[in-house]
Design an enzyme around this catalytic site. Sequence first.
Site, PDB file in Angstrom:
ATOM      1  N   GLY A 312       0.815  -1.211   0.000  1.00 48.41           N
ATOM      2  CA  GLY A 312       0.000   0.000   0.000  1.00 48.41           C
ATOM      3  C   GLY A 312       0.847   1.259   0.000  1.00 48.41           C
ATOM      4  N   SER A 313       0.333   2.282   0.654  1.00 47.28           N
ATOM      5  CA  SER A 313       0.959   3.614   0.578  1.00 47.28           C
ATOM      6  C   SER A 313       2.299   3.713   1.288  1.00 47.28           C
ATOM      7  CB  SER A 313      -0.001   4.670   1.155  1.00 47.28           C
ATOM      8  OG  SER A 313      -1.154   4.781   0.356  1.00 47.28           O
ATOM      9  N   THR A 314       2.688   2.689   2.064  1.00 46.79           N
ATOM     10  CA  THR A 314       4.015   2.740   2.692  1.00 46.79           C
ATOM     11  C   THR A 314       5.124   2.716   1.642  1.00 46.79           C
ATOM     12  OG1 THR A 314       4.033   0.319   2.954  1.00 46.79           O
ATOM     13  CG2 THR A 314       3.262   1.629   4.831  1.00 46.79           C
ATOM     14  N   ILE A 315       4.789   2.388   0.397  1.00 49.44           N
ATOM     15  CA  ILE A 315       5.802   2.317  -0.662  1.00 49.44           C
ATOM     16  C   ILE A 315       5.962   3.646  -1.393  1.00 49.44           C
ATOM     17  CG2 ILE A 315       4.538   1.678  -2.761  1.00 49.44           C
ATOM     18  CD1 ILE A 315       7.579  -0.167  -1.261  1.00 49.44           C
TER      19      ILE A 315
END
Length: 589
Positions: A312-315
């Site tokens: 998800g958005s952690t990347i």
Amino acid sequence: MTAKRKPKKNNVKLAPPVLVSRWRFYFVCGVMACMGLALVAQLAWLQVLPNTDRGADFLRKAGEDRTVRSELIPGYRGVISDRNGDPLAVSTPLVTISLDPQLITSEHKQLADLARLADMNLGELKAKLDRYRNHSYMSFATRMPPDQAARIKALKIAGLYYQTEYRRFYPSGEVSAQLLGVTDIYDQGQEALELAYNEWLTGSSGRKTVVKDEKGNVIREVGITEAASPGKNLALAIDLRLQYMAYRELKTAVTQQRAESGSIVVLDAHTNEVLALVNAPSFNPNDRTGLKPEELSEAMRNRAIVDQMEPGSTIKPFSIMAALEKGIVGKDSIVDTSPGSLYVGGKTFVDPVNYGPISVTKIITKSSQVGTTKLALRTGPTSIRDMYYRVGLGQAMGTGFPGESGGLLPQYHRWPDVTTANYAFGYGFTTSVLQLAQAYSVIANDGIRKPVSLLRVEHNPAGERVLSAELAEEMKSMLATVTNKGGTGHRAHLDHYSTAGKSGTAHLPRKGGGGYADDRYRSLFAGFAPLDDPRIVVVVVISEPKTGKYYGGEVAAPVFGRVTDAALRLLEVPPEIEPVATQVAEVRR
């Protein structure tokens, strides 16, 4: 007058007596006498003259056959400890007792005492002895504590036989169960690190010669014929204090959020040693009797290392770093995200609100889908994938852990725009929790990638530079805005330490397949602290929370904050920020 009949004569002739010759009689008597003398001589040789070699050897062999035995000396398994020497897995001696049912029958006068000391039902023991009446071996008690076995041995019952074995004991219980694994009844590793380092930990057995009495009791040890060798010890990188703390916080969060599972990884930002790695739910490795085989298999799975997930958005920080590195934008460059949505390849990407024109830094702060997508389309998929690969995604970490996931990082010949966009914010490829922590350690380590280690390292590895120090420093400052007021991860803010990180919320696929479910989410937060000189990297993942909250900033960020704060205190990292009350007092003075 009738004449008398004369009796008939018997015409049978008797054989003349056989005359035995005198010499034959004397010969037989002589042979009998010689046999008697030979028997007397043999008895004298064996008993009266025992110093002769033949007599001594015979008696010695006959005696040894009845009293001298060779016994196994088990080689105990090596100890697994944490980085400070606290034991995590030790092998404790236990005694297995067997008996001879032909010597110990159901009518034995000491049978009641034997059953009582073994915590057995007398009736069941008698019934079992009757079933084994025609056998010479019967299992009586397995893996009994040595003190209990000693009380039974004190009864001095003939026909009981004792064998020392070792059983693995895990002092930390469920806290480290999925990291350490388990051993089988022969003390051989079956899962996790017990399996990975089985050859290193396993000792070699020896043998000793003992003299026993008629009841099987050892009365003298003759000597060791083959020495036993203990297994080698194994020092892990984890700090048991941090392990306990992280597991407590994770278990609480999973319970409160009614989640399916969760994982936390804490890395040393300098060495990339794994200081803590926990999963929930877990199991008690010291007592697995209540679990069915399929339940035990599920419970033993180390999700943080083995499971693959879409991050998800952690990347997003890494896809944006690709744009920064390529010189397409700077951290203060403005990107217009109006009207708050973007249609790409048949799919519409939407922000929570229309942020309008915002800086690249604010794209990170607010986790803007529209801003990230626009940058990704300008950067190109090849540069984004290359960035991911350089920080360790899509490849094995080399920890040696059985079943370690290297993730899946596809390389397409054709990259549709929608695929590029998905790649940029964490879909279309997979990673593990530990792999994500390694990626964030590259930023914390000023662009140097180091191998992740589950074992304690003696020297700080040099690592490999995969990003410029300037680029890593830029991203640190951008990630610091996420945990401050107004950022999606502000709940990860600490009072005494500066933090930096990124929240993430990933949709999970439908259980039956066919796209993503509307009610299944994974909440994530990844970051490090303190900001200026990071000491630890922490990743928190909570899968399928069911309280109505599922955003990473709501569910995972508070756990990150509590774990990070406690870990820095346990590691004695000096606070950077004075408490607010102290600052107010200074102003009033």
